[in-house]
Design a protein around this motif. Sequence first.
Motif, PDB file in Angstrom:
ATOM      1  N   ILE A 129      41.175 -64.137   4.507  1.00  0.00           N
ATOM      2  CA  ILE A 129      41.040 -62.727   4.114  1.00  0.00           C
ATOM      3  C   ILE A 129      39.612 -62.438   3.675  1.00  0.00           C
ATOM      4  N   ARG A 130      39.074 -63.311   2.840  1.00  0.00           N
ATOM      5  CA  ARG A 130      37.702 -63.088   2.362  1.00  0.00           C
ATOM      6  C   ARG A 130      36.695 -63.170   3.509  1.00  0.00           C
ATOM      7  N   ALA A 131      36.948 -64.061   4.457  1.00  0.00           N
ATOM      8  CA  ALA A 131      36.036 -64.179   5.604  1.00  0.00           C
ATOM      9  C   ALA A 131      36.070 -62.924   6.467  1.00  0.00           C
ATOM     10  N   ALA A 132      37.266 -62.369   6.676  1.00  0.00           N
ATOM     11  CA  ALA A 132      37.386 -61.143   7.477  1.00  0.00           C
ATOM     12  C   ALA A 132      36.654 -59.986   6.810  1.00  0.00           C
ATOM     13  N   LEU A 133      36.802 -59.852   5.494  1.00  0.00           N
ATOM     14  CA  LEU A 133      36.118 -58.778   4.775  1.00  0.00           C
ATOM     15  C   LEU A 133      34.605 -58.980   4.790  1.00  0.00           C
ATOM     16  N   ARG A 134      34.183 -60.216   4.603  1.00  0.00           N
ATOM     17  CA  ARG A 134      32.744 -60.518   4.628  1.00  0.00           C
ATOM     18  C   ARG A 134      32.162 -60.218   6.008  1.00  0.00           C
ATOM     19  N   ASP A 135      32.881 -60.586   7.054  1.00  0.00           N
ATOM     20  CA  ASP A 135      32.436 -60.334   8.427  1.00  0.00           C
ATOM     21  C   ASP A 135      32.296 -58.838   8.688  1.00  0.00           C
ATOM     22  N   ALA A 136      33.177 -58.058   8.071  1.00  0.00           N
ATOM     23  CA  ALA A 136      33.156 -56.605   8.272  1.00  0.00           C
ATOM     24  C   ALA A 136      32.204 -55.896   7.324  1.00  0.00           C
ATOM     25  N   LEU A 165      32.696 -55.572   4.084  1.00  0.00           N
ATOM     26  CA  LEU A 165      33.563 -54.790   3.207  1.00  0.00           C
ATOM     27  C   LEU A 165      33.849 -55.540   1.920  1.00  0.00           C
ATOM     28  N   SER A 166      34.269 -54.822   0.917  1.00  0.00           N
ATOM     29  CA  SER A 166      34.727 -55.428  -0.321  1.00  0.00           C
ATOM     30  C   SER A 166      36.236 -55.295  -0.421  1.00  0.00           C
ATOM     31  N   ALA A 167      36.837 -56.060  -1.316  1.00  0.00           N
ATOM     32  CA  ALA A 167      38.282 -55.986  -1.500  1.00  0.00           C
ATOM     33  C   ALA A 167      38.712 -54.592  -1.914  1.00  0.00           C
ATOM     34  N   LEU A 207      43.163 -58.729  -3.448  1.00  0.00           N
ATOM     35  CA  LEU A 207      43.064 -57.282  -3.242  1.00  0.00           C
ATOM     36  C   LEU A 207      43.631 -56.452  -4.384  1.00  0.00           C
ATOM     37  N   GLY A 208      44.353 -57.086  -5.297  1.00  0.00           N
ATOM     38  CA  GLY A 208      44.950 -56.340  -6.393  1.00  0.00           C
ATOM     39  C   GLY A 208      46.192 -55.588  -5.945  1.00  0.00           C
ATOM     40  N   VAL A 209      46.533 -54.534  -6.676  1.00  0.00           N
ATOM     41  CA  VAL A 209      47.754 -53.774  -6.384  1.00  0.00           C
ATOM     42  C   VAL A 209      47.468 -52.470  -5.648  1.00  0.00           C
ATOM     43  N   LYS A 210      46.206 -52.190  -5.352  1.00  0.00           N
ATOM     44  CA  LYS A 210      45.852 -50.926  -4.714  1.00  0.00           C
ATOM     45  C   LYS A 210      46.392 -50.776  -3.300  1.00  0.00           C
ATOM     46  N   PRO A 211      46.282 -51.788  -2.417  1.00  0.00           N
ATOM     47  CA  PRO A 211      46.689 -51.556  -1.022  1.00  0.00           C
ATOM     48  C   PRO A 211      48.196 -51.355  -0.887  1.00  0.00           C
ATOM     49  N   ALA A 212      48.577 -50.445  -0.004  1.00  0.00           N
ATOM     50  CA  ALA A 212      49.980 -50.267   0.363  1.00  0.00           C
ATOM     51  C   ALA A 212      50.312 -51.305   1.431  1.00  0.00           C
ATOM     52  N   VAL A 213      51.354 -52.083   1.178  1.00  0.00           N
ATOM     53  CA  VAL A 213      51.688 -53.231   2.017  1.00  0.00           C
ATOM     54  C   VAL A 213      52.944 -52.929   2.836  1.00  0.00           C
ATOM     55  N   THR A 214      52.959 -53.389   4.078  1.00  0.00           N
ATOM     56  CA  THR A 214      54.170 -53.308   4.887  1.00  0.00           C
ATOM     57  C   THR A 214      54.291 -54.558   5.737  1.00  0.00           C
ATOM     58  N   SER A 215      55.517 -54.830   6.187  1.00  0.00           N
ATOM     59  CA  SER A 215      55.753 -55.863   7.200  1.00  0.00           C
ATOM     60  C   SER A 215      56.652 -55.263   8.272  1.00  0.00           C
ATOM     61  N   VAL A 216      56.178 -55.282   9.508  1.00  0.00           N
ATOM     62  CA  VAL A 216      56.976 -54.709  10.591  1.00  0.00           C
ATOM     63  C   VAL A 216      58.041 -55.679  11.091  1.00  0.00           C
ATOM     64  N   LYS A 217      58.026 -56.906  10.584  1.00  0.00           N
ATOM     65  CA  LYS A 217      59.034 -57.878  11.027  1.00  0.00           C
ATOM     66  C   LYS A 217      60.442 -57.498  10.576  1.00  0.00           C
ATOM     67  N   GLY A 218      60.563 -56.638   9.582  1.00  0.00           N
ATOM     68  CA  GLY A 218      61.875 -56.134   9.237  1.00  0.00           C
ATOM     69  C   GLY A 218      62.478 -55.321  10.359  1.00  0.00           C
ATOM     70  N   VAL A 219      61.626 -54.725  11.186  1.00  0.00           N
ATOM     71  CA  VAL A 219      62.071 -53.921  12.332  1.00  0.00           C
ATOM     72  C   VAL A 219      62.229 -54.778  13.572  1.00  0.00           C
ATOM     73  N   ILE A 220      61.196 -55.521  13.934  1.00  0.00           N
ATOM     74  CA  ILE A 220      61.161 -56.178  15.246  1.00  0.00           C
ATOM     75  C   ILE A 220      61.309 -57.689  15.185  1.00  0.00           C
ATOM     76  N   GLY A 221      61.583 -58.258  13.994  1.00  0.00           N
ATOM     77  CA  GLY A 221      61.705 -59.696  13.901  1.00  0.00           C
ATOM     78  C   GLY A 221      60.365 -60.398  14.055  1.00  0.00           C
ATOM     79  N   HIS A 222      60.434 -61.690  14.244  1.00  0.00           N
ATOM     80  CA  HIS A 222      59.227 -62.520  14.324  1.00  0.00           C
ATOM     81  C   HIS A 222      59.039 -62.987  15.760  1.00  0.00           C
TER      82      HIS A 222
END
Length: 415
Positions: free
Chosen positions: A288-295, A297-299, A327-342
């Motif tokens: 996660i930190r590498a992706a943000l650094r590459d972009a 961006l900050s957390a 990232l703390g509690v700010k981001p809104a999180v979702t998982s689409v696997k509840g809909v389409i499985g894994h």
Amino acid sequence: MTFDNQTPFHAAITGIGMVSAAGIGVTQAWERIRLGESTAADTVPELAGTRADFGCVVPRFNPAQLIGRRKAWRLDRSSQFALVAAAEALIDCGLDTTTWDAARVGVVLGCGIGGAATWEKQHHILLEDGFERVSPMLIPMLAVNMSAGYIAMETGARGPNFVVATACAAGTSAIGQARELLRNRVCDVVITGGTEACLIPSIVSGFSQMGALSRRRADPGAASRPFDTDRDGFVPAEGAAILILENVADAQARHTSVYARVSGYGASADAYHATAPDPEGFGAELAIRAALRDAGLSADDVTHVNAHGTSTPLNDLAEARVIRRVLGVKPAVTSVKGVIGHALGAAGAIEAAATALSIQHQQIPATANLETLDPAIELDVVTRAPRKAKIDVAISNSFGFGGQNAVLAFTAAGS
């Protein structure tokens, strides 16, 4: 938005194609994903008689109709999915395959297992009818690289062509590698994503025996329940998603619309266990930190997380810990696997497509079947209904067996 001193590289997503249990085509799939409508089938005919006989199946998939009978019989189901999704993505992006510089067009896909259904079928034929009855198409149908190869044959793309096999992180890894081909000026266009089709007795039984699958056979539609206190395992699925990546300047020159931009990529290894995640998520944190650094961006910039969220007790808790820590509690999180499985090797690509669509529509899909949030998971998880939100920056997480971690950072096209 806060940028580092580096100049981030943005890859424009100009086309998307999807084949999933939520439907064939982006429009149908996005609607079910957005609303959080579970797609798990009560029984999968191919799994009859096994301990885990339910899953998320692509509905009404007719390969003869979609890609032609003569072509379809030569391809494993995983390659069929990839071709159908690629065709939609290419129409969507508006590129003309007859006039593009084919040597500058690459294909990078993710796949975890390859043509397993073909392999299992032909093994039965070998045992029952003898080696002389084994199909001469066995090898090109089962080889994990062939989905990318067939897309090149279909489109004439002559640039780099390969498949990434990082288990359930494969689709995300592929998109990250596709972006590198653009950044390093090897390609002008990359057809990327992931595909998987292995709802077959041997594979599903293997997952079942290791205790990874949900045992909620009496209510399959409620079995995949990411982050829920009653989650007990994932629901196996199949599908594919293809994204067309281009340089932003090229997309602007064509006056084509851009869903979102892939602006960062991070990858790491847990170096911990063959199948269990690091409970503290230290490897995932590196990605996660590498992706943000590459972009650049900050957390604090991240407003949405499309989580790996498999609905397994260990994975969801470990992922929640690292999201909260980084990232703390700010981001809104979702998982689409509840809909389409894994969907294993295709999961990351489908979720990348969903993340891009969330940014385009400024809407976060509901996490299906989340009734009671696990009290140990201290996150803002979207449930019950989709949420409108201003999404300028989002990340999509994927983690796989072997401790494979891959994360993509997305930014809005106008950021």
